[in-house]
Design a protein around this motif. Sequence first.
Motif, PDB file in Angstrom:
ATOM      1  N   GLU A  31       0.851  -1.188   0.000  1.00 16.20           N
ATOM      2  CA  GLU A  31       0.000   0.000   0.000  1.00 16.20           C
ATOM      3  C   GLU A  31       0.886   1.236   0.000  1.00 16.20           C
ATOM      4  OE1 GLU A  31      -3.800   1.741   2.520  1.00 16.20           O
ATOM      5  OE2 GLU A  31      -2.756  -0.037   3.222  1.00 16.20           O
ATOM      6  N   LEU A  32       0.555   2.154  -0.883  1.00 16.26           N
ATOM      7  CA  LEU A  32       1.206   3.454  -0.976  1.00 16.26           C
ATOM      8  C   LEU A  32       0.113   4.514  -0.864  1.00 16.26           C
ATOM      9  CD1 LEU A  32       3.493   2.633  -4.026  1.00 16.26           C
ATOM     10  CD2 LEU A  32       4.190   2.757  -1.630  1.00 16.26           C
ATOM     11  N   PRO A  33       0.459   5.781  -0.729  1.00 15.12           N
ATOM     12  CA  PRO A  33      -0.604   6.792  -0.586  1.00 15.12           C
ATOM     13  C   PRO A  33      -1.653   6.769  -1.693  1.00 15.12           C
ATOM     14  CG  PRO A  33       1.493   7.743   0.009  1.00 15.12           C
ATOM     15  CD  PRO A  33       1.790   6.362  -0.546  1.00 15.12           C
ATOM     16  N   ILE A  34      -1.281   6.431  -2.929  1.00 13.90           N
ATOM     17  CA  ILE A  34      -2.286   6.435  -4.005  1.00 13.90           C
ATOM     18  C   ILE A  34      -2.466   5.081  -4.675  1.00 13.90           C
ATOM     19  CG2 ILE A  34      -2.009   8.897  -4.476  1.00 13.90           C
ATOM     20  CD1 ILE A  34      -0.436   8.034  -7.025  1.00 13.90           C
ATOM     21  N   GLY A  80      -6.004   6.723  -4.108  1.00 15.85           N
ATOM     22  CA  GLY A  80      -5.759   7.201  -2.763  1.00 15.85           C
ATOM     23  C   GLY A  80      -6.977   7.683  -2.010  1.00 15.85           C
ATOM     24  N   ALA A  81      -8.168   7.449  -2.547  1.00 18.22           N
ATOM     25  CA  ALA A  81      -9.401   7.905  -1.896  1.00 18.22           C
ATOM     26  C   ALA A  81      -9.930   6.824  -0.955  1.00 18.22           C
ATOM     27  CB  ALA A  81     -10.441   8.267  -2.953  1.00 18.22           C
TER      28      ALA A  81
END
Length: 104
Positions: A8-11, A90-91
């Motif tokens: 998992e990354l920010p987006i 990233g939402a």
Amino acid sequence: MHRERAFELPILWSGRVTTQPGALSGWHHHDRNETSLYVVQGVLRLEFEGFDGHVDAEAGDFVHVPAFTVHRESNPTDLPSVAVIARAGGATPTVNVPAPPGLA
């Protein structure tokens, strides 16, 4: 449905989902996230708001679920299905919504 995160990354979120026989999700969308699935094993059934019927994705199939698309998934078979998922944006990962009219 059992989701396992690969990374998992920010987006970006990526992982695997296993859907047991007869399982049925609630109606939902993935906010502004774009989602891509690759079915590794079994059948993943998708129903979409505004689409009469369903799409059955089988092992080897790719499926794209555009942002804000109201849908639900199920497994109509007697065997578990497995899919690899990549979700970009990233939402909010999942926004549950009421069933569309006529699709309860």
